[in-house]
Structures are given as C-alpha cells and as structure tokens.
Design a protein around this motif. Structure first.
Motif, PDB file in Angstrom:
ATOM      1  N   UNK A 175       0.836  -1.198   0.000  1.00 28.40           N
ATOM      2  CA  UNK A 175       0.000   0.000   0.000  1.00 28.40           C
ATOM      3  C   UNK A 175       0.874   1.253   0.000  1.00 28.40           C
ATOM      4  N   UNK A 176       1.919   1.232   0.779  1.00 27.38           N
ATOM      5  CA  UNK A 176       2.816   2.386   0.864  1.00 27.38           C
ATOM      6  C   UNK A 176       3.451   2.667  -0.512  1.00 27.38           C
ATOM      7  N   UNK A 177       3.901   1.614  -1.193  1.00 28.79           N
ATOM      8  CA  UNK A 177       4.516   1.797  -2.511  1.00 28.79           C
ATOM      9  C   UNK A 177       3.527   2.359  -3.523  1.00 28.79           C
ATOM     10  N   UNK A 178       2.279   1.909  -3.454  1.00 30.01           N
ATOM     11  CA  UNK A 178       1.271   2.365  -4.416  1.00 30.01           C
ATOM     12  C   UNK A 178       0.940   3.849  -4.228  1.00 30.01           C
ATOM     13  N   UNK A 179       1.058   4.319  -2.998  1.00 30.50           N
ATOM     14  CA  UNK A 179       0.702   5.717  -2.705  1.00 30.50           C
ATOM     15  C   UNK A 179       1.819   6.696  -3.067  1.00 30.50           C
ATOM     16  N   UNK A 180       3.031   6.199  -3.159  1.00 30.79           N
ATOM     17  CA  UNK A 180       4.201   7.040  -3.466  1.00 30.79           C
ATOM     18  C   UNK A 180       3.928   7.904  -4.696  1.00 30.79           C
ATOM     19  N   UNK A 181       4.163   9.203  -4.600  1.00 26.92           N
ATOM     20  CA  UNK A 181       4.036  10.102  -5.749  1.00 26.92           C
ATOM     21  C   UNK A 181       2.636  10.650  -5.974  1.00 26.92           C
ATOM     22  N   UNK A 182       1.635  10.121  -5.266  1.00 23.06           N
ATOM     23  CA  UNK A 182       0.270  10.643  -5.421  1.00 23.06           C
ATOM     24  C   UNK A 182       0.100  11.920  -4.601  1.00 23.06           C
ATOM     25  N   UNK A 183      -1.028  12.585  -4.817  1.00 19.34           N
ATOM     26  CA  UNK A 183      -1.250  13.847  -4.126  1.00 19.34           C
ATOM     27  C   UNK A 183      -2.714  13.974  -3.715  1.00 19.34           C
ATOM     28  N   UNK A 184      -3.024  15.018  -2.960  1.00 18.71           N
ATOM     29  CA  UNK A 184      -4.364  15.220  -2.412  1.00 18.71           C
ATOM     30  C   UNK A 184      -5.443  15.114  -3.494  1.00 18.71           C
ATOM     31  N   UNK A 185      -6.465  14.340  -3.211  1.00 20.18           N
ATOM     32  CA  UNK A 185      -7.582  14.180  -4.142  1.00 20.18           C
ATOM     33  C   UNK A 185      -7.457  12.959  -5.028  1.00 20.18           C
ATOM     34  N   UNK A 186      -6.278  12.377  -5.112  1.00 21.30           N
ATOM     35  CA  UNK A 186      -6.105  11.178  -5.934  1.00 21.30           C
ATOM     36  C   UNK A 186      -6.861   9.997  -5.316  1.00 21.30           C
ATOM     37  N   UNK A 187      -7.520   9.221  -6.172  1.00 25.86           N
ATOM     38  CA  UNK A 187      -8.150   7.979  -5.733  1.00 25.86           C
ATOM     39  C   UNK A 187      -7.478   6.827  -6.456  1.00 25.86           C
ATOM     40  N   UNK A 188      -7.225   5.754  -5.747  1.00 27.51           N
ATOM     41  CA  UNK A 188      -6.616   4.608  -6.402  1.00 27.51           C
ATOM     42  C   UNK A 188      -7.133   3.313  -5.807  1.00 27.51           C
ATOM     43  N   UNK A 189      -7.087   2.294  -6.634  1.00 28.75           N
ATOM     44  CA  UNK A 189      -7.445   0.958  -6.199  1.00 28.75           C
ATOM     45  C   UNK A 189      -6.170   0.141  -6.185  1.00 28.75           C
ATOM     46  N   UNK A 190      -5.895  -0.468  -5.055  1.00 26.61           N
ATOM     47  CA  UNK A 190      -4.623  -1.158  -4.874  1.00 26.61           C
ATOM     48  C   UNK A 190      -4.880  -2.596  -4.480  1.00 26.61           C
ATOM     49  N   UNK A 191      -4.279  -3.519  -5.243  1.00 30.66           N
ATOM     50  CA  UNK A 191      -4.348  -4.937  -4.894  1.00 30.66           C
ATOM     51  C   UNK A 191      -3.011  -5.318  -4.271  1.00 30.66           C
ATOM     52  N   UNK A 192      -3.052  -5.881  -3.078  1.00 34.21           N
ATOM     53  CA  UNK A 192      -1.821  -6.202  -2.360  1.00 34.21           C
ATOM     54  C   UNK A 192      -1.744  -7.707  -2.127  1.00 34.21           C
ATOM     55  N   UNK A 193      -0.713  -8.336  -2.707  1.00 32.96           N
ATOM     56  CA  UNK A 193      -0.491  -9.769  -2.504  1.00 32.96           C
ATOM     57  C   UNK A 193       0.028 -10.001  -1.083  1.00 32.96           C
ATOM     58  N   UNK A 194      -0.162 -11.228  -0.561  1.00 33.07           N
ATOM     59  CA  UNK A 194       0.268 -11.504   0.825  1.00 33.07           C
ATOM     60  C   UNK A 194       1.707 -11.092   1.121  1.00 33.07           C
TER      61      UNK A 194
END
Ligand code: ZN
Length: 154
Positions: A45-64
């Motif tokens: 989750x932390x890696x997926x959020x890197x570089x995003x900014x306020x208002x961004x929406x994202x869907x993140x699939x995280x493997x075990x």
C-alpha cells in the motif's frame, strides 16, 4: 505536495478481501494519518501511494508477500488447555498475547477441543490478497519531531 518519504499522509480507505467482503474502513471525516516511507503501512500500500497527491483515488491490490505475509503453518500449534486461566471460556476467535521463541506475539484461538487448544500466531490477514480503495485526503511535510519519532503527532 506529492507523497514521498517523511510526508504525513491522510487517507480515506476501504479494505476488502478477495471475496469482496469488507474487512475495515476509515471513519467518515476521520482519515487515517500516517508518516510515509518508514514502514507504518504494509509495503504494497505504501509503494502504491508514493508520488500521489491530495484528491487522488486509487485501487490497490496487495499480494500476501507485500501485505501481512504468507500464512506460516509453523505458527499454528495445539497447546494444553491448562495454559489458559479460564479454559472453559475459550472460544474460537479469541486473541491472546503469548511469549514464544520469537518474543511477544498475538495468537488467535482457532479450535477448542477436550484434547487441546489450537492457536495461530499468524496475523489474521496473513495469506490474504487485500484490496484497498484509497483516496488521499491530505499530504503535508512531517515536522522534525515526527521524523525523529517515526510517527505522526496529532
Ligand atoms: Zn512521538
């Protein structure tokens, strides 16, 4: 401001498992605030959020492996009922702090029988592929004190 190491990020999120069942969500108007880049969130989750900014929406699939780890059968064991203070009140789903070879850990009771109690030291979400719906609510620079402490101050 973009999300990078040592920014304080607030996120609204909904967490569901592979079957689509909701596991957790942030309260309305109360986003989760965390210090980014220091391992306060699961890595995927932390890696997926890197570089995003306020208002961004994202869907993140995280493997075990990028979440709470694979399910480790070594952490499942059957112990004597005598180890518990109130063995007659034991029920599957109860959680206890236990000390073992790797120090303090939280275990979950998964089965209770006359012969013993099955306990599982895995995180309850270990082995699961997790799905996050995330919206970035705010990003700011962390204070020197927050960086030194490794967490967000209110
Ligand atoms: Zn502190």
């Amino acid at each position: 401001m973009q999300i990078s190491t040592n920014t304080v990020v607030s996120i609204d999120y909904v967490l569901t498992n592979a079957e689509g069942d909701e596991i957790d969500r942030s309260q309305a108007g109360e986003p989760l605030a965390y210090l980014h880049g220091v391992g306060n969130l699961i890595p995927g989750l932390e890696q997926a959020l890197e570089g995003h900014t306020t208002g961004d929406s994202l869907q993140v699939e995280v493997a075990p492996a990028e979440g709470y780890g694979e399910h480790d059968h070594e952490l499942v064991q059957v112990v004597s009922r005598d180890l518990f203070q109130e063995p007659d009140r034991l029920e599957p789903g109860m959680r206890f702090e236990a000390s073992g070879d790797q120090g303090q850990m939280v275990v979950t009771v998964t089965e209770v029988s006359d012969n013993g109690v099955t306990i599982d030291g895995n995180h309850p979400l270990a082995g699961q592929t997790l799905h996050f719906d995330v919206t970035v609510a705010a990003v700011r620079a962390a204070t020197d004190e927050e960086v030194a402490h490794g967490h967000v101050h209110a």
